[in-house]
Write a protein that holds these residues in place. Sequence first.
Motif, PDB file in Angstrom:
ATOM      1  N   LYS A 137     -27.293  -7.215   9.286  1.00 37.83           N
ATOM      2  CA  LYS A 137     -27.115  -6.816   7.886  1.00 37.83           C
ATOM      3  C   LYS A 137     -28.052  -5.658   7.520  1.00 37.83           C
ATOM      4  O   LYS A 137     -27.672  -4.754   6.758  1.00 37.83           O
ATOM      5  CB  LYS A 137     -27.346  -8.011   6.961  1.00 37.83           C
ATOM      6  CG  LYS A 137     -26.299  -9.104   7.099  1.00 37.83           C
ATOM      7  CD  LYS A 137     -26.270 -10.036   5.900  1.00 37.83           C
ATOM      8  CE  LYS A 137     -27.582 -10.765   5.709  1.00 37.83           C
ATOM      9  NZ  LYS A 137     -27.520 -11.692   4.557  1.00 37.83           N
ATOM     10  N   ALA A 204     -15.610  -4.536  14.583  1.00 32.31           N
ATOM     11  CA  ALA A 204     -15.648  -5.199  13.274  1.00 32.31           C
ATOM     12  C   ALA A 204     -16.723  -4.597  12.385  1.00 32.31           C
ATOM     13  O   ALA A 204     -16.513  -4.389  11.176  1.00 32.31           O
ATOM     14  CB  ALA A 204     -15.888  -6.699  13.466  1.00 32.31           C
ATOM     15  N   VAL A 205     -17.882  -4.306  12.966  1.00 29.59           N
ATOM     16  CA  VAL A 205     -18.973  -3.733  12.176  1.00 29.59           C
ATOM     17  C   VAL A 205     -18.668  -2.290  11.779  1.00 29.59           C
ATOM     18  O   VAL A 205     -18.821  -1.902  10.617  1.00 29.59           O
ATOM     19  CB  VAL A 205     -20.299  -3.814  12.959  1.00 29.59           C
ATOM     20  CG1 VAL A 205     -21.385  -2.980  12.283  1.00 29.59           C
ATOM     21  CG2 VAL A 205     -20.759  -5.261  13.074  1.00 29.59           C
ATOM     22  N   SER A 207     -15.839  -0.821  11.425  1.00 28.49           N
ATOM     23  CA  SER A 207     -14.757  -0.757  10.433  1.00 28.49           C
ATOM     24  C   SER A 207     -15.198  -1.261   9.059  1.00 28.49           C
ATOM     25  O   SER A 207     -14.479  -1.064   8.070  1.00 28.49           O
ATOM     26  CB  SER A 207     -13.548  -1.559  10.915  1.00 28.49           C
ATOM     27  OG  SER A 207     -13.869  -2.937  11.041  1.00 28.49           O
ATOM     28  N   SER A 208     -16.361  -1.890   8.998  1.00 28.77           N
ATOM     29  CA  SER A 208     -16.878  -2.371   7.705  1.00 28.77           C
ATOM     30  C   SER A 208     -17.819  -1.365   7.057  1.00 28.77           C
ATOM     31  O   SER A 208     -18.257  -1.576   5.914  1.00 28.77           O
ATOM     32  CB  SER A 208     -17.623  -3.699   7.900  1.00 28.77           C
ATOM     33  OG  SER A 208     -18.886  -3.502   8.531  1.00 28.77           O
ATOM     34  N   LYS A 210     -18.534   1.457   4.999  1.00 28.16           N
ATOM     35  CA  LYS A 210     -17.790   2.243   4.010  1.00 28.16           C
ATOM     36  C   LYS A 210     -18.732   2.826   2.966  1.00 28.16           C
ATOM     37  O   LYS A 210     -19.734   2.233   2.606  1.00 28.16           O
ATOM     38  CB  LYS A 210     -16.719   1.380   3.344  1.00 28.16           C
ATOM     39  CG  LYS A 210     -15.633   0.928   4.308  1.00 28.16           C
ATOM     40  CD  LYS A 210     -14.539   0.138   3.621  1.00 28.16           C
ATOM     41  CE  LYS A 210     -13.466  -0.277   4.625  1.00 28.16           C
ATOM     42  NZ  LYS A 210     -12.366  -1.045   3.993  1.00 28.16           N
TER      43      LYS A 210
END
Length: 423
Positions: A137, A204-205, A207-208, A210
Amino acid sequence: MKISNFKIATISLLILLSSCSSDSPSKPDSVVVPPVVVPPIVETDVLTTTNVRTYMVDANATNETVALFYNLKKLGKTKFAIGQQDALNYFYNNVSGTTDIKKSTGFDPVILGSDFERITAKENDGTEGNWWYGEQKKIITDTKEAYSKGMINIFCWHVREPFNEKSFYANDLSATEKATAFKSILPGGSNHDWYKAKLDKIAAVVSSLKGANGELIPIIFRPFHEFDGNWFWWGASYCSPDDYKTAFKFTVDYLKNTKGIHNILYSFSPDNSYTNESSYLSRYPGDTYVDVLGMDNYGDLASGKGQTGSNLANSKLKYLSDYAKTKVKIAAMTETGWQVTSTTSPISGWFSNLLYNTLTANDIQISFVMFWNNGNYKDTGSAKSNYYVPVPGTSNIDDFKEFALKPKAALLNTIPNMYVLPQ
């Protein structure tokens, strides 16, 4: 009076010569040839805002990713951007706050380096309270913050070996594991599905990631870096050139085509062992798989190497810079630095003389340079005083400031918007 025929002929000849002389201009001693004006050779830049995708790995890259490629390539013609690994997280003496580069110069770096290692670690179970998930995170937050500032994000991947997932260092593996680890992740290998699962996590990371308007944040990804050394399990002694190329190509194809990730530029990043263009390209997967031609180099700029080492590092960058010019790729020094510790002193003029010469001599075009991190999280006690980038109060701060403010160096305050194509 009678005049002989001989005298008559002689007089006639003199009259003729006199007549010719008076009727014709004098011949100059030498002929003056007007100078030939050779027009200067103008280097034609084949890269344009309309054809940029044809030189990229991903023809379907997002607009922001296309702009990043274009602007980084153009930047390298006049300047190199300065960056640091973990610039928003690890600091000299573990002091938090703004980046150490900004503490030294008043301006943030252009490049933020991060690592997928903690994101793909087996201990990362994706739950709140898990330290590894907390690191994931934090990396995502830092990536978004860097992008919002106009910085560029680059990721390496210290991927752990596929058997026990304890280490990425070859010395931590048995002889059998060293000989089989890399082959096992290739298509058809016993750990190929394991490797795809790791790439799924990266996809996954990525594409997250933004921005404020929902746009995907571009990153530069350099898988299997420093592959020409033997310290990582993907090193040259543990896989053939064809095996390496296969793994690199699979990684790109899987992320781009299978997972549909279109906000990545891909970097080829050996260490400094090569001595010519041929050896640099010995494991090169091909122009259709590489956007950034990089080199990690600490050894040539180590203590005692001086100007000779600086020139040698420059000559190695010259190979990839020339190739990048020909193939319309980005050239970069993807890692470097001289670590100062309680027992290791700074090198006089390391930044402003030796490194600057490495990055600028012989008409090379290097788009960015990245230093390794300060005060790594694993350091304890006095080790937290280790640094690659000096800060106010350290003895080599003036050397770094002089380097960072030189004409060809670029911090965040001197670059254009890297995510928009110029009009």
